[in-house]
Design an enzyme around this catalytic site. Sequence first.
Site, mmCIF file in Angstrom:
data_model
loop_
_atom_site.group_PDB
_atom_site.id
_atom_site.type_symbol
_atom_site.label_atom_id
_atom_site.label_comp_id
_atom_site.label_asym_id
_atom_site.label_seq_id
_atom_site.Cartn_x
_atom_site.Cartn_y
_atom_site.Cartn_z
ATOM 1 N N HIS A 1 4.056 -2.205 -42.437
ATOM 2 C CA HIS A 1 3.112 -3.159 -43.044
ATOM 3 C C HIS A 1 1.778 -2.510 -43.346
ATOM 4 O O HIS A 1 1.081 -2.921 -44.270
ATOM 5 C CB HIS A 1 2.995 -4.419 -42.188
ATOM 6 C CG HIS A 1 4.207 -5.286 -42.356
ATOM 7 N ND1 HIS A 1 5.313 -5.162 -41.549
ATOM 8 C CD2 HIS A 1 4.509 -6.210 -43.297
ATOM 9 C CE1 HIS A 1 6.243 -6.003 -41.977
ATOM 10 N NE2 HIS A 1 5.785 -6.646 -43.031
ATOM 11 N N GLU B 1 17.144 -10.990 -45.256
ATOM 12 C CA GLU B 1 16.644 -9.677 -44.824
ATOM 13 C C GLU B 1 17.345 -9.174 -43.562
ATOM 14 O O GLU B 1 16.986 -8.151 -43.006
ATOM 15 C CB GLU B 1 15.131 -9.712 -44.637
ATOM 16 C CG GLU B 1 14.601 -10.810 -43.749
ATOM 17 C CD GLU B 1 13.059 -10.842 -43.713
ATOM 18 O OE1 GLU B 1 12.414 -9.887 -44.169
ATOM 19 O OE2 GLU B 1 12.525 -11.837 -43.195
ATOM 20 N N ASP C 1 13.160 -5.170 -44.776
ATOM 21 C CA ASP C 1 13.862 -5.393 -43.511
ATOM 22 C C ASP C 1 15.370 -5.265 -43.677
ATOM 23 O O ASP C 1 16.059 -4.810 -42.755
ATOM 24 C CB ASP C 1 13.514 -6.770 -42.935
ATOM 25 C CG ASP C 1 12.178 -6.732 -42.222
ATOM 26 O OD1 ASP C 1 11.958 -5.773 -41.464
ATOM 27 O OD2 ASP C 1 11.358 -7.626 -42.455
ATOM 28 N N CYS D 1 11.688 -9.621 -53.008
ATOM 29 C CA CYS D 1 10.248 -9.529 -52.746
ATOM 30 C C CYS D 1 9.919 -8.329 -51.863
ATOM 31 O O CYS D 1 8.772 -8.137 -51.482
ATOM 32 C CB CYS D 1 9.721 -10.819 -52.121
ATOM 33 S SG CYS D 1 10.423 -11.165 -50.509
#
Length: 595
Positions: A213, A455, A479, A526
């Site tokens: 992240h 995910e 993920d 996404c």
Amino acid sequence: MPAERSRPRTPTGPAMASFTLHGIPVSRGIAIGRAHKLAPAALDVKHYLVAEEHLEAEVSRLQQALVQVHKELQTLWNELPKDAPTELGAFIDVHALILSDPMISEAPLDIIRTRHYNAEWALLTQIDELSAQFDEIEDPYLRERKADIQQVAERVLKVLMGTAQILPATTGEDGFQAQMIIVAHDISPADMLQFRDRSFIGFVTDVGGQNSHTAIVARSLDIPAAVGMSGASTLIEQDDWLIIDGDAGVVIANPSALVLEQYRERQGAAARARKKLQKLKKTPAITKDGVEIMLMANIELPDDCPAAMEAGANGVGLFRSEFLFMGRNSRIPSEDEQFEQYKKAVVAMKGRPVTIRTLDIGADKPLDQTEHTALNPALGLRAIRYCLAEPQIFLTQLRAILRASAFGKVRILIPMLAHAFEIDQSLAMIAQAKAELREQNIKFDDDVDVGAMIEIPAAALALPMFVKRMDFLSIGTNDLIQYTLAIDRVDYEVAHLYNPLHPAVLQLISMTIAAGHKAGIDVAVCGEMAGDIKLTRLLLGMGLREFSMHPAQLLSVKQEILNSDLARIMPQTRKIMRSMEPNVIADAVEQLQLM
Ligand code: PEP
Ligand code: MG
């Protein structure tokens, strides 16, 4: 003590040893600037730049903290019991002496004035330099005094943290601020967020993966960054000149004039190419054979919406709401605070849909940096698992999101679902939030769409369970790759195994798109794959019609779409999907880009 290394005054000034480091590229582009090393995150203090007009106030904040610690030591001394061991008094004396030494009482003040660091950062920078000098001392007794210096610094920090902090400087035009590159062992996503409004032009860290992240936030800031640069924070020195080649994941320290010139040229060419792309802002993303593709934006905070609008996004495909919860010492934002933020995003997007993902806390996004995490945080109480374990937090968020839905088109996206009962419980919580609002006569959109992030491989292998219950799907490839290939996306030691083109990953993505279409519901990607122009045609060929990415990537992806012909791409994609051979797949994906 070791002699201080002379600092290069300009990138073309007296030659310093030039060296190159290789790591993982995470955010494209070239940055040329001076290294600014972050003190170890362990001490968990804020780092920011202080505006010129606030410098003296910041200096006096530090001076007052030093005086306060002096008083505290004095009180300690006065209150020593008569029978206290003599070492205790001596220990206090040593601390008082350290505190009065110009190395602590004056040098950090100079750092505030010359580098514009906030008081805590300035103190830590000085302590770091002193600690490095102490490490080189041969006398073990003196070497151990390093711990005393650190203890004194911690006392001062504690006092500083209790005093008001001067607001950081925002992006300035002046050269000093405009050319800083942050070098650190690691930067947490919350810290990265702190840097959003500052004028740092690049990041380099020792550790980290391409889709951690922290890397994602660097990408959203659209500044060159490289991670997994083992040893960078020790090899690079404060104020070294650096070039980050964010496309290659390379950092060149103290480059020669020739190298610098080459990179300046490349920087100029990239800027010209980006400018050219601006012309596509208002052009709809339609393939050569007339199929319209939705290009959505990924955002971390509502303040990212103007950039999304500016890039011509069709809406927000992923609002990572957890960033509203991070860096607040575990203080959860209230329903009203959240509502204001969601509403801000909805209003800013002017009627375009805003997909708000419910809290995805855990793994590399803990609520609080100091909190104890599970042994295996990526497999632990993360995202929807956390929300279902903390129903009050979840309900508060759902109420806030629903209230924002009265101001525009909102979609709710639930992360990390794997089990039918998780879907059912989430839907029941949404129904409960609606019932409460209805009861209180608070407006919301009763038809708000609810979607699932696909995910976890289990979700991609049990799609009928999802399409039956959900209004849309969004594939979180970051993920999905992590969990399919069993590699931690944050761990640079396994970063080479993180492969979006692994046949298993491609099969799961393709199956999800097909199942969504068959059921007549929208499917988006996404994860970071959606913003990678090398993969745009492959995803188009798999049938993807909605891509969500950082606003900075949107126009390049649009250009790729405008130049794509689905009729030619589809057969080649089918060939790729039939193969289980990595080399065949990689070659065929390259060919796809040439079509
Ligand atoms: C993903 O996993 O692909 C995703 C979009 O969510 P995040 O990166 O925030 O986990
Ligand atoms: Mg995810």
